[in-house]
Write a protein that holds these residues in place. Structure first.
Motif: not given
Length: 351
Positions: A223-230
């Motif tokens: 979820a954190l990775v997803a946020y960082v990429i947009g």
């Protein structure tokens, strides 16, 4: 058109906090009190919304599927139809849950699986709608829900880009309030099949739309990775206890995990900053101790012409920085300088 979506007063865009949805689904096990416990726990974790799933079971399934045997550890009825009906809330329960969420201060909406359910939710003035991955190709349902002019979160699990574009082109002329959700419809989804870079693909292909992730993986990091990429919307399944009866509990998040998802994504937004490199006041004390300055390596008499061996680098960093070394070498010092004493530009002149 800005990449923006407003849900129940919350504005979602590239600069906003991530909008986090706790997907309760049928983890309430058909128990209204348990649903309230789930809603309350999710709200305490800091989510923006809680979500259920609404089906008109007798008309949604073929008679054969509705009557088919459903005998397993997760079953709430002998047939698939009785199982689904045991988990389904009616108008009285939904009205109570809308009222309860008003008290909690958390947004409540649902997935509409069919026309009857869409009408049911609209009659209750649902603030938004979810469309499940299984209905990505269901253009009649997409059109029907779009006419309500409410925010729509459309999951795209199991679809091709052609399917996603078709859904986009179906909804957008009617209702621009569309969020496309990257999703892998595995339960749980394997990490090598999450394909989070699709979020970047969607952001490029649909520049006017908020993009999200409906995540069925085990864990909190993606979820954190997803946020960082947009991604600016994250949906995670939520439960009180992963060992409870029901097929969704095992890959759902408990309170501790959901709290960390909310916390870490909010921290990420702040931590990403504005991209301008700057020095912070908090760095001054540590850097004073760690950084170096130019000092005399031994006692030097006035009139001495500085050579490299006459100057060394030592902490603390309250003098000339090391990058000025070449501007001192070959200069004549104008006064005696003791060992470890700072050498400053006012102490030298051209030889």
């Amino acid at each position: 058109m800005a990449r923006e979506l407003i849900v129940d007063g919350f504005t979602i865009n590239d600069e906003s906090d991530c909008y986090i949805i706790a997907e309760i689904g049928h983890n309430h096990q058909g128990d209204l009190d348990k649903a309230k416990q789930l809603f309350h726990s999710a709200k305490e974790c800091g989510v923006n919304a809680v979500k259920l799933q609404k089906r008109d079971n007798p008309t949604l399934f073929t008679k054969e599927m509705f009557a088919s045997s459903y005998d397993n550890r997760n079953s709430y009825g002998g047939t698939y139809g009785t199982h689904r009906e045991a988990l389904e809330f009616g108008r009285e329960e939904y009205e109570e849950l809308f009222r309860y969420c008003g008290e909690l201060g958390v947004t409540f909406f649902s997935t509409a699986f069919d026309f009857v359910s869409a009408d049911f939710l609209e009659d209750l003035n649902a603030p938004a709608y979810k469309i499940a991955s299984g209905d990505l190709k269901n253009t009649p349902l997409l059109k029907y829900v779009a006419q309500f002019q409410k925010p729509m979160f459309v999951s795209t699990g199991g679809g091709s880009m052609e399917d996603v574009v078709r859904a986009y082109e179906t909804v957008m002329p009617i209702n621009p309030n569309l969020c496309l959700m990257q999703c892998t419809a595995g339960y749980p989804a394997e990490f090598e099949e999450l394909n989070l870079r699709v979020i970047e693909t969607y952001r490029e292909r649909f520049p006017d739309n908020v993009i999200g992730l409906s995540s069925h993986d085990n864990g909190i990091a993606m979820a954190l990775v997803a946020y960082v990429i947009g991604a600016r919307v994250i949906e995670k399944h939520f439960t009180l206890n992963r060992s409870l009866k029901g097929s969704d509990h095992a890959f759902s998040m408990e309170g501790n995990g959901m709290r960390r998802v909310v916390r870490d994504i909010k921290r990420a937004r702040v931590a990403l900053g504005d991209g301008l490199k700057r020095k912070y006041e908090s760095e001054e004390s540590p850097l004073y101790k760690m950084s170096k300055k130019l000092v005399a390596s031994r006692s030097l008499p006035g009139g001495h012409v500085l050579q490299e061996g006459d100057v060394c680098l030592k902490s603390p960093g309250d003098g000339l920085p090391p990058y000025e070394l070449e501007n001192l070498i070959g200069k004549e010092i104008v006064r005696p300088i003791d060992e470890d004493e700072n050498i400053m530009f006012e102490d030298v002149r051209e030889a």
